[in-house]
Design an enzyme around this catalytic site. Structure first.
Site, PDB file in Angstrom:
ATOM      1  N   GLY A  45       0.671  -1.351  -0.018  1.00  0.00           N
ATOM      2  CA  GLY A  45       0.265  -0.484   0.154  1.00  0.00           C
ATOM      3  C   GLY A  45       1.179   0.741  -0.090  1.00  0.00           C
ATOM      4  N   GLU A  46       0.389   2.744  -0.510  1.00  0.00           N
ATOM      5  CA  GLU A  46       0.934   3.569  -0.218  1.00  0.00           C
ATOM      6  C   GLU A  46       0.213   4.532   0.993  1.00  0.00           C
ATOM      7  OE1 GLU A  46       2.389   3.885  -4.697  1.00  0.00           O
ATOM      8  OE2 GLU A  46       0.571   5.074  -3.960  1.00  0.00           O
ATOM      9  N   GLY A  47       1.067   4.899   1.863  1.00  0.00           N
ATOM     10  CA  GLY A  47       0.565   5.764   2.950  1.00  0.00           C
ATOM     11  C   GLY A  47       1.026   6.763   2.980  1.00  0.00           C
ATOM     12  N   THR A  48       0.814   7.999   4.095  1.00  0.00           N
ATOM     13  CA  THR A  48       0.859   9.237   3.353  1.00  0.00           C
ATOM     14  C   THR A  48       2.162   9.657   3.770  1.00  0.00           C
ATOM     15  OG1 THR A  48      -1.078   9.329   4.583  1.00  0.00           O
ATOM     16  CG2 THR A  48       0.144  11.354   4.723  1.00  0.00           C
ATOM     17  N   GLY A  50       4.175   7.028   2.739  1.00  0.00           N
ATOM     18  CA  GLY A  50       5.303   6.770   1.709  1.00  0.00           C
ATOM     19  C   GLY A  50       5.118   5.035   1.714  1.00  0.00           C
ATOM     20  N   GLU A  51       5.469   4.216   1.631  1.00  0.00           N
ATOM     21  CA  GLU A  51       4.883   2.608   0.821  1.00  0.00           C
ATOM     22  C   GLU A  51       5.106   1.865   2.128  1.00  0.00           C
ATOM     23  OE1 GLU A  51       7.500   4.089  -3.579  1.00  0.00           O
ATOM     24  OE2 GLU A  51       7.395   2.451  -2.204  1.00  0.00           O
ATOM     25  N   VAL A  52       4.254   0.866   1.701  1.00  0.00           N
ATOM     26  CA  VAL A  52       4.205  -0.349   2.658  1.00  0.00           C
ATOM     27  C   VAL A  52       4.502  -1.515   1.591  1.00  0.00           C
ATOM     28  CG1 VAL A  52       2.792  -1.319   4.665  1.00  0.00           C
ATOM     29  CG2 VAL A  52       2.303   0.583   4.515  1.00  0.00           C
ATOM     30  N   ASP A 170      -8.146   8.925  14.108  1.00  0.00           N
ATOM     31  CA  ASP A 170      -8.435   7.959  12.520  1.00  0.00           C
ATOM     32  C   ASP A 170      -8.765   7.560  12.377  1.00  0.00           C
ATOM     33  OD1 ASP A 170      -8.223   9.200   9.528  1.00  0.00           O
ATOM     34  OD2 ASP A 170      -6.096   8.634   9.311  1.00  0.00           O
TER      35      ASP A 170
HETATM   36  N1  LIG Z   1       1.069  -4.141   9.312  1.00  0.00           N
HETATM   37  C1  LIG Z   1       0.840  -4.926   7.944  1.00  0.00           C
HETATM   38  N2  LIG Z   1       0.589  -5.785   7.412  1.00  0.00           N
HETATM   39  C2  LIG Z   1      -0.858  -5.431   6.415  1.00  0.00           C
HETATM   40  N3  LIG Z   1      -0.622  -4.064   5.598  1.00  0.00           N
HETATM   41  C3  LIG Z   1      -0.296  -3.127   5.852  1.00  0.00           C
HETATM   42  C4  LIG Z   1       0.379  -3.185   7.232  1.00  0.00           C
HETATM   43  N4  LIG Z   1       0.496  -2.056   7.709  1.00  0.00           N
HETATM   44  C5  LIG Z   1      -0.570  -1.070   6.621  1.00  0.00           C
HETATM   45  N5  LIG Z   1      -0.580  -2.036   5.958  1.00  0.00           N
HETATM   46  C6  LIG Z   1      -1.656  -1.420   4.473  1.00  0.00           C
HETATM   47  O1  LIG Z   1      -0.184  -0.122   3.391  1.00  0.00           O
HETATM   48  C7  LIG Z   1      -1.753   0.880   4.229  1.00  0.00           C
HETATM   49  C8  LIG Z   1      -1.565   2.177   4.132  1.00  0.00           C
HETATM   50  O2  LIG Z   1      -0.539   1.651   5.558  1.00  0.00           O
HETATM   51  P1  LIG Z   1      -1.228   2.883   6.845  1.00  0.00           P
HETATM   52  O3  LIG Z   1      -2.241   2.847   7.011  1.00  0.00           O
HETATM   53  O4  LIG Z   1      -0.355   2.600   8.102  1.00  0.00           O
HETATM   54  O5  LIG Z   1      -0.583   4.519   6.630  1.00  0.00           O
HETATM   55  P2  LIG Z   1      -0.517   6.005   6.494  1.00  0.00           P
HETATM   56  O6  LIG Z   1       0.498   6.526   5.826  1.00  0.00           O
HETATM   57  O7  LIG Z   1      -1.301   5.757   7.713  1.00  0.00           O
HETATM   58  O8  LIG Z   1      -1.632   5.120   5.251  1.00  0.00           O
HETATM   59  P3  LIG Z   1      -3.084   6.062   5.252  1.00  0.00           P
HETATM   60  O9  LIG Z   1      -2.194   7.721   4.729  1.00  0.00           O
HETATM   61  O10 LIG Z   1      -3.764   5.865   4.054  1.00  0.00           O
HETATM   62  O11 LIG Z   1      -3.624   6.414   6.597  1.00  0.00           O
HETATM   63  C9  LIG Z   1      -2.999   0.547   4.511  1.00  0.00           C
HETATM   64  O12 LIG Z   1      -4.317   0.427   4.463  1.00  0.00           O
HETATM   65  C10 LIG Z   1      -2.751  -1.189   4.476  1.00  0.00           C
HETATM   66  O13 LIG Z   1      -3.132  -1.616   3.377  1.00  0.00           O
END
Ligand SMILES: Nc1ncnc2c1ncn2[C@@H]1O[C@H](COP(=O)(O)OP(=O)(O)OP(=O)(O)O)[C@@H](O)[C@H]1O
Length: 557
Positions: A45-48, A50-52, A170
């Site tokens: 996934g791509e979070g705010t 960066g990438e996961v 959130d």
């Molecule tokens: N431990 C994990 N196992 C599997 N997938 C994960 C895990 N952590 C995060 N992900 C995947 O990555 C995505 C983004 O992670 P996360 O919400 O922690 O990042 P963020 O930067 O806060 O994102 P956002 O801005 O979308 O809230 C999640 O919606 C999920 O699909």
């Protein structure tokens, strides 16, 4: 884990005593590994931030998720939102809260640019799905015992957070991770903070707030009315509203309150829960964002919209979606709600089926699959039935019966085959995601954006005026929206499908900001929205600076 006793009953411990009381067993956090200790397997996934990525520990063989912390503006140093998340996750230890197991560092290659900084990764256990991705998977259908099982775990996790004075801020389906053992964990603590009010007590809702925080938190679709009206002295009840939205989403299979602007969000909340009065939301008139509100009196249609899911579900939903934040049910009481002790009883996690992985990026896969499948024969079990029109996938209640309970095709007592919708036709918006603020990292609760403040997703449009609206959006850069059709010409809460949301969102926001080029709408809320926009932006800038200073003090003490 216990909360340190304070001299004054119910008063908040200092952040330092809080941290001391929350120390985890030493062996539960490795510390700082190298990225080479992990074999990276692919993007999740791509979070705010960066990438996961999914990865495998070379030492233990365990599957993990690596969340890359991108420094958008290197001279600002390590993002404070990431620091907050790391700090909190290191302290927390509960089966329904994602644990931080390690930090991994990737050093730039020796020959490369000397100014390049190392990249940090947060290492958490790998979870097979996020709830939003799971709901988007056309082959997954939630049963009522399954929904109850996830709800219980969500409430247990939140009870733990609130008892330990943590506001998540959130709460949304995309931030709830689920594994194939049926375990649900609350993730993403980028907006979380230490709460200084009283912890919730049985039978006493969320109680009264004790101090002000920024009201510019929570992704809009999950944002409670008091925040939309700019209450700053809020409580743990803001997370409970989000639980209500997630519960409704599990029942109907898609977000239940998909507002297109803050004003529209309030409008659809009032339609569902009724308009605020001195009885159902005491003091609402004196909230800063309510001054100019003149909503048309409505009693709310929640009971009617959710009647197919049974009286227990309706009753719990009503408690969670109470306009009055003081009497909104807290997690302790929600866990005891009769919904969970009435047949069908909640499944136990190990009884739940396992599903193919469903993450943010898998949605593309599901959408492609959906596009590739032929239409089902009309009137068949999963066929589109006689109402094969553009709105065919939506029940008269305004919600698509996507992953409804009891087999998932349609809820109990649905009106017949016209309610049945082929899985690939059940369109659904991607999970809301906040846009970055234009000016980078915000210690007052905003997250840092990608690419030096470049607007992310379609929602924000960029610029300071956007920072208040935690706007749901698709990733405009991603190919995953390609299979979506153009937006319908008029906004309608009853047709909550979102097509090309990003563009629509931005257009709407741009329009609503430029009052000189607009004609007035018939909606007083929208008029208010427009007329007050600039004043609010100014006020917000001022409030945000004040909040930021205050939050900084709290966190650095
Ligand atoms: N431990 C994990 N196992 C599997 N997938 C994960 C895990 N952590 C995060 N992900 C995947 O990555 C995505 C983004 O992670 P996360 O919400 O922690 O990042 P963020 O930067 O806060 O994102 P956002 O801005 O979308 O809230 C999640 O919606 C999920 O699909």
């Amino acid at each position: 884990m216990s909360i340190p006793e304070s001299k004054e009953p119910g008063s908040a411990p200092s952040p330092r005593s809080f941290a001391i009381a929350h120390q985890r067993p030493r062996n539960s956090f490795v510390g700082c590994s190298r990225i080479t200790d992990y074999e990276v397997l692919g993007k999740l996934g791509e979070g705010t931030f960066g990438e996961v990525h999914r990865a495998k520990s070379k030492k233990t063989g365990a599957l993990v998720a690596l969340k890359k912390i991108i420094m958008h503006n290197e001279k600002d140093g390590f993002p404070i939102t990431a620091l907050r998340e790391i700090k909190l996750l290191k302290l927390l230890s509960h089966k329904n809260v994602l644990s931080l197991e390690d930090m991994a560092v990737e050093h730039p290659a020796r020959s490369s640019d000397k100014r390049k900084k190392p990249i940090m990764y947060m290492v958490t256990p790998y979870m097979d799905h996020d709830l939003s991705g799971l709901l988007d998977n056309p082959s997954v259908h939630f049963t009522e015992p399954q929904i109850k099982c996830y709800m219980l775990q969500l409430l247990e996790g939140l009870k733990y957070l609130h008892e330990n004075r943590i506001l998540h801020r959130d709460m949304k389906a995309a931030n709830l991770l689920i594994n194939n053992k049926g375990i649900l964990q609350i993730a993403d603590f980028g907006l979380a903070r230490h709460y200084e009010g009283e912890v919730p007590k049985p039978g006493r809702g969320g109680g009264e707030g004790r101090r002000d925080y920024t009201s510019l938190v929570v992704t809009r679709w999950y944002r409670p009315p008091e925040l939309l009206m700019h209450l700053k002295r809020y409580t743990t009840a803001i997370d409970m509203w989000g639980v209500g939205c997630v519960f409704g989403e599990m029942l109907v299979g898609k977000p239940i309150l998909a507002g297109e602007s803050d004003g529209h969000q309030l409008e659809i909340i009032f339609e569902l829960c009724g308009t605020p009065t001195d009885e159902n939301m005491p003091g609402w008139r004196s909230l800063p964002g309510a001054e100019a509100l003149q909503p048309r009196p409505r009693i709310g249609n929640l009971s009617q919209r959710f009647r197919d899911y049974g009286p227990g579900a309706v009753s719990l939903l009503k408690e969670l979606l109470k306009l009055d934040w003081r009497s909104r049910i807290n997690a302790i009481d929600a866990l005891k709600h009769p919904y969970f002790s009435t047949a069908p009883l909640p499944a136990r996690p190990h009884e739940l089926p396992s599903f193919e992985e469903s993450h943010e990026l898998d949605r593309r896969k599901f959408h492609d699959r959906r596009a590739a499948l032929p239409p089902a024969p009309k009137g068949g079990t999963v066929g589109r039935g006689p109402h094969d029109g553009p709105n065919a996938s939506f029940s008269g209640d305004g919600f698509a019966n996507r992953n409804g309970v009891n087999g998932g095709r349609y809820p109990r007592n649905s009106r017949g085959p016209e309610d049945r919708v082929p899985a690939w036709h059940r369109d659904r918006g991607l999970p809301p995601r906040p846009p970055p603020p234009a000016d980078g990292d915000h210690p007052d609760g905003y997250r840092d954006g990608r690419g030096g403040g470049r607007p992310r997703g379609g929602g924000g449009g960029g610029g300071r005026q956007d920072v208040d609206t935690y706007i749901p959006s698709y990733d405009r850069d991603g190919p995953r929206r390609d299979d979506r059709r153009p937006p319908p010409p008029r906004r309608d809460d009853r047709d909550v499908r979102r097509h090309d949301w990003g563009d629509r969102r931005r257009d709407y926001d741009d329009r609503s900001r430029n009052s000189r080029t607009r004609s007035r709408s018939r909606s007083p809320i929208r008029d208010w929205d427009r007329d007050r926009e600039r004043d609010r932006d100014r006020d917000r800038d001022r409030d945000r600076d004040r909040d930021r200073d205050r939050d900084r003090d709290t966190y650095r003490r």
